[in-house]
Design an enzyme around this catalytic site. Structure first.
Site, PDB file in Angstrom:
ATOM      1  CG  ASP A   1      -2.019  -1.111   1.121  1.00  0.00           C
ATOM      2  OD1 ASP A   1      -2.060  -1.529   0.014  1.00  0.00           O
ATOM      3  OD2 ASP A   1      -2.738  -1.230   2.307  1.00  0.00           O
TER       4      ASP A   1
ATOM      5  CB  CYS B   1     -24.484  17.466 -13.640  1.00  0.00           C
ATOM      6  SG  CYS B   1     -25.832  16.581 -14.533  1.00  0.00           S
TER       7      CYS B   1
ATOM      8  CG  HIS C   1     -21.065  14.907 -15.127  1.00  0.00           C
ATOM      9  ND1 HIS C   1     -21.150  15.057 -13.673  1.00  0.00           N
ATOM     10  CD2 HIS C   1     -22.296  14.832 -15.671  1.00  0.00           C
ATOM     11  CE1 HIS C   1     -22.297  14.658 -13.600  1.00  0.00           C
ATOM     12  NE2 HIS C   1     -23.196  14.407 -14.293  1.00  0.00           N
TER      13      HIS C   1
ATOM     14  CD  GLU D   1     -17.688  15.681 -12.830  1.00  0.00           C
ATOM     15  OE1 GLU D   1     -17.694  16.629 -13.228  1.00  0.00           O
ATOM     16  OE2 GLU D   1     -18.715  15.027 -12.457  1.00  0.00           O
TER      17      GLU D   1
HETATM   18  N1  GLN Z   1     -30.702  14.675 -11.489  1.00  0.00           N
HETATM   19  C1  GLN Z   1     -30.282  15.414 -12.369  1.00  0.00           C
HETATM   20  C2  GLN Z   1     -30.508  15.022 -13.965  1.00  0.00           C
HETATM   21  O1  GLN Z   1     -30.878  14.132 -14.124  1.00  0.00           O
HETATM   22  C3  GLN Z   1     -28.967  15.770 -12.259  1.00  0.00           C
HETATM   23  C4  GLN Z   1     -27.879  14.535 -13.007  1.00  0.00           C
HETATM   24  C5  GLN Z   1     -26.442  14.623 -12.624  1.00  0.00           C
HETATM   25  O2  GLN Z   1     -26.070  15.500 -11.835  1.00  0.00           O
HETATM   26  N2  GLN Z   1     -25.781  13.749 -12.990  1.00  0.00           N
HETATM   27  O3  GLN Z   1     -31.082  16.031 -14.678  1.00  0.00           O
END
Ligand code: GLN
Length: 531
Positions: A248, A384, A509, A511
């Site tokens: 680790d 999102c 997203h 990220e």
């Molecule tokens: N729940 C929200 C949607 O479906 C946001 C989805 C998310 O954050 N990936 O639009």
């Protein structure tokens, strides 16, 4: 024989399997070997085969399985694909993730449409052939293709995958296949020793399936003495240098260096017929920056429903950590439970991130976080759901007191966030969201466009709901403006606060596209704003 289209040389394959138990870092081992081979100049691709009966990872619980990763072409996958992209700085695809459920579905559909012409459909050869076909497809255009088999050798569901990778060497030649078996060596606290018996049994299982591994990776809590590796090597019938110990360590990004220190580089050199030392300069630089204690520490509050488990938002935390290293600051991530969050929690941190999520639980806490950030000029990054909640917060400030999201069953008539066309009734079905890459056009002169250095961007998506543009006047009154939309202007993709130090939120997203050696600009700038 499968050939790389450009070089016309046969592609080489590395199969990574696990023994003793799962979850000991097979994915990181596979990705680290990939990073080394990439450092040697190869075009490397990587794929995960998971024996689960699920069709994809979209409906799996993120607390149990960790984050659901999304490929550019819209496949919802296991978080290991995120590791692959971070280690190899390349884009995986829908072919990079294979789950049993999808394979069964394909075979059954073929059978139902008469595609087997009356033949009996069997695990061998039909299922095993399909696995091999998926491996060949995912390796197209690469010089080296790595395949990780999920679970542990001997698992009932995984047997046909092991058989498929054994058979694969008949297709492409044993010399073009390298089998790496990752085993675990437990530490027995009562007798204060590491025990090799489970690893020996795991190797015996592997031999029973007709595969003698070329490399055995022994994962352990603490370093194993060299004699222990030699003992395992004897047992496996392979040379001592083919057994390496990976104890680790603090950061997964140091695993490639540990792999390099072992004798495995020699084996990789022999396998590829290329002695060139891998170029790991940028990894070394990253490791150096990560290892330093900087004068400045920044504290980021991650306002989320599932707190304390890094795996649930791993792309977000990895993006933040890498951004901190390159910004030369220490990072402290404070998990803020969205269900109980108060201003006092927000006041303790330098900036707030509200990541993606689903469902009403904790939504009010996320709205509070966005309100706090807007009012106190605290840096905010919304991802999102984090953008949707920011729009609700702004609309409420803009006098739409009952602003909310249709996702949470609000019936106020002020659903600032509402369901996208064509998504109604699909709420609990798999693979039906707006998934994968979609382009956005950013407003010229906006902060968002400046951060990206462009007005045309592409980001990955995973959502069903969107901003109802009827409420834009209220959202603007509350302090947020739209800084990016889909090219046709139909969907709001980015919002920002023109007044705040840093307040950017996106329906996408970002990220998923952030890499340790190539950090996403939104994360870089967010962390920079905290300095
Ligand atoms: N729940 C929200 C949607 O479906 C946001 C989805 C998310 O954050 N990936 O639009």
């Amino acid at each position: 024989m499968f050939r790389n289209k450009k070089s016309r040389k046969p592609c080489k394959y590395i199969f990574v399997t696990g023994g003793v138990l799962s979850g000991v870092g097979k994915g990181i081992t596979a990705a680290s070997i990939g990073a080394i081979l990439k450092g040697k100049g190869y075009k490397v691709s990587i794929q995960k085969c998971d024996p689960y009966l699920n069709v994809d990872a979209g409906l799996l619980n993120p607390v149990e399985h960790g984050e659901c990763f999304v490929t550019h072409d819209g496949k919802e996958t296991d978080l290991d694909l995120g590791h692959y992209e971070r280690f190899l700085d390349f884009e995986t695809s829908k072919y990079s993730s294979v789950l049993s459920g999808a394979l069964y579905q394909e075979l059954i559909e073929k059978e139902r449409s008469g595609g087997f012409h009356g033949k009996t459909v069997q695990m061998i050869p039909h299922f095993t052939d399909l696995v091999q076909e998926k491996i060949a497809m995912a390796s197209e255009g690469s010089q080296i293709h790595i395949v990780e088999i999920g679970g542990t050798v001997g698992d009932y569901e995984g047997l046909s995958f092991i058989e498929a990778i054994r058979l694969f060497s008949n297709r492409v030649g044993r010399e073009n296949c390298l089998y790496v078996h990752v085993v675990y060596i437990p530490w027995l606290n009562t007798s204060k020793e590491l025990k090799t018996k489970p690893a020996q049994n795991a190797l015996k299982d592997m031999q029973g399936f007709g595969i003698i591994p070329d490399v055995v990776v022994c994962r352990s809590e603490r370093p194993a003495p060299r004699e222990m590796c030699e003992k395992i090597a004897k047992f496996a019938g392979i040379p001592g240098e083919a057994v390496l110990n990976l104890p680790d360590i603090e950061s997964v990004y140091d695993v490639p260096f540990n792999v390099l220190k072992s004798g495995v580089l020699e084996i990789l050199n022999r396998f590829t017929g290329n002695k060139k030392a891998p170029d790991m300069k940028r990894w070394q630089e990253f490791s150096r920056l990560r290892g330093k204690k900087w004068a400045k520490t920044v504290r980021v509050g991650l306002v989320a429903k599932y707190v304390g488990n890094d795996d649930t938002y791993i792309c977000v935390t990895e993006a933040l950590k890498a951004a901190a290293a390159w910004n030369k600051v220490n990072l402290e991530i404070e998990w803020i439970n969205a269900e109980t969050a108060t201003k006092r929690d927000f006041a303790k941190v330098d900036g707030l991130v509200v990541p993606g999520g689903f469902g009403a639980r904790g939504a009010e806490g996320k709205i509070k976080a966005a309100t706090y950030a807007l009012e106190k000029n605290v840096p905010y990054l919304g991802l999102c759901l984090g953008m949707q909640m920011a729009c609700v917060a702004a609309a409420r400030k803009g006098k739409k007191k009952n602003a909310n999201s249709e996702e949470f069953g609000a019936k106020s008539g002020e659903n600032v966030i509402y369901i996208m066309d064509g998504q109604q009734g699909k709420e609990s079905t798999g693979g039906t969201m707006r998934l994968g890459d979609y382009p956005a056009v950013l407003k010229k002169g906006s902060k968002t466009a400046k951060i990206y250095g462009s007005t045309e961007v592409v980001e990955r998506h995973r959502h069903r709901y969107e901003v109802n543009q009827e409420f834009l006047p209220a959202i603007e009154k509350g302090g947020l403006v739209v800084s990016g939309t889909s090219p046709d202007g139909e969907l709001v993709e980015f919002v920002e606060s023109p007044k705040n130090r840093f307040f950017v939120a996106t329906q996408a997203h970002p990220e998923f596209r952030s890499r340790p050696l190539n950090v996403h600009p939104l994360f870089m700038e967010f962390v920079k704003s905290l300095k």
